[in-house]
Design an enzyme around this catalytic site. Sequence first.
Site, short mmCIF file in Angstrom:
data_model
loop_
_atom_site.label_atom_id
_atom_site.label_comp_id
_atom_site.label_asym_id
_atom_site.label_seq_id
_atom_site.Cartn_x
_atom_site.Cartn_y
_atom_site.Cartn_z
N HIS A 77 -9.80 1.86 -0.75
CA HIS A 77 -8.35 1.77 -0.57
C HIS A 77 -7.76 1.25 -1.87
CE1 HIS A 77 -4.43 1.20 0.79
NE2 HIS A 77 -4.62 0.52 1.91
N CYS A 125 0.80 -1.23 0.00
CA CYS A 125 0.00 0.00 0.00
C CYS A 125 0.84 1.29 0.00
CB CYS A 125 -0.96 0.00 1.17
SG CYS A 125 -2.04 -1.44 1.17
N HIS A 184 -3.67 8.04 5.79
CA HIS A 184 -3.80 6.70 5.21
C HIS A 184 -5.22 6.22 5.51
CE1 HIS A 184 -2.51 3.01 3.47
NE2 HIS A 184 -2.65 2.32 4.59
#
Length: 398
Positions: free
Chosen positions: A318, A159, A284
């Site tokens: 995400h 990520c 995030h």
Amino acid sequence: MSRIYINDYAMANALGIDKNDVWNNWQAGNSPGMTSTEKYSPGMICPVGKLTSELPELAPEYTRYNSRNNRLLHTIISQMTTTLSALKQRFGNDRIGLVIGTSTSGISVAEDGLEHAVKNDGIPASDYTFSQHGMGAGIDFLKEAFDIKGPGILISTACSSSGNAFATARRLINTGVCDAVITGGADTLCRLTIQGFSSLESVSQQVCNPLSINRNGINIGEAAACFIISGIPSKLELKGVGQSSDAHHISAPDPTGNGAFSAMQQALTQADLPAEQVDYVNLHGTATPLNDAMESKAVYRLVSDSAAISSTKSLTGHTLGAAAATELGLCALLIEKTIEHGAIKIPAQRWDQEYDPDIAPLNIVKDNTPAAEIKNCLSNSFAFGGNNTSLLIGLNND
């Protein structure tokens, strides 16, 4: 270390297929691409962030590279061809580099290929090639399609992939290897990621709820965002890139937030920017219990409640390897709109507004948050293994 500027950028995600669509839908708090489906997780319906329009097919000469990921990358970089052509003319195409982050590349092609082989006595589909889904497939394809002769580098650190791509791209310029670099990231929806995160009990069956006491997991999204960076002065500057590694746990963040704080502090130090001059932090903000608790602690330690804060993952999902670049693109939009209009309203975070009292009290953007000039933005991306990246983008004050 020389100053690095953003000369152009483009993006597509569940908010829209270009910057204008993304901005308009973000302002409205509307995500046309957020949809619930069991396509990628049979038997479990869950929200995903899907692109809002179909992607053009590749030209016949690039059939061997045909994947959703590569079509998306081609669509995004095609939006920057005027800038790219000018840089090629100025520097030569051997001085243009390419650094792209991804977590899965075109793995959905491999999924379909395996399914076909299982049903056909191990015989692959006639149009299947490894070049469609190898991790470096996007680099090979883009270099060929856009005639880029400089270094091509693929970054895959889950990520934080596209965040680390910016760090590598900046080094290529600072070391004199390149004069300009196309950098960013792309990831597209596939069964591997959604079922993988589901096995970790990390996927929510509702739209994700960052920082809420009711948060219970992530939504996966697809996106791409690419930037052209160079030493040529522009209104947007890449001021700092911070990187750290917790080495705490393979999938859980260090609960102290020390690694996240270190990455953010490094970015500020590189820019010689005090924390109180950060106007906005894009978290995030995955809406998992552990990530949000850790990150809120680190961000509050850095900026207290002086900066506006939000997570945008309830609107995009995400986007994994594309998350850092996607969210830096949102930060770039805020600064550009400030240049155009002065004080602006930051789009409010979309969530149930039931703040978790056990996490640090951040200044979350709400509908009634006053307008402000956004000149410096920090964007965080954290990955498995404690791989932390923080990007600082700002207005060029010269």
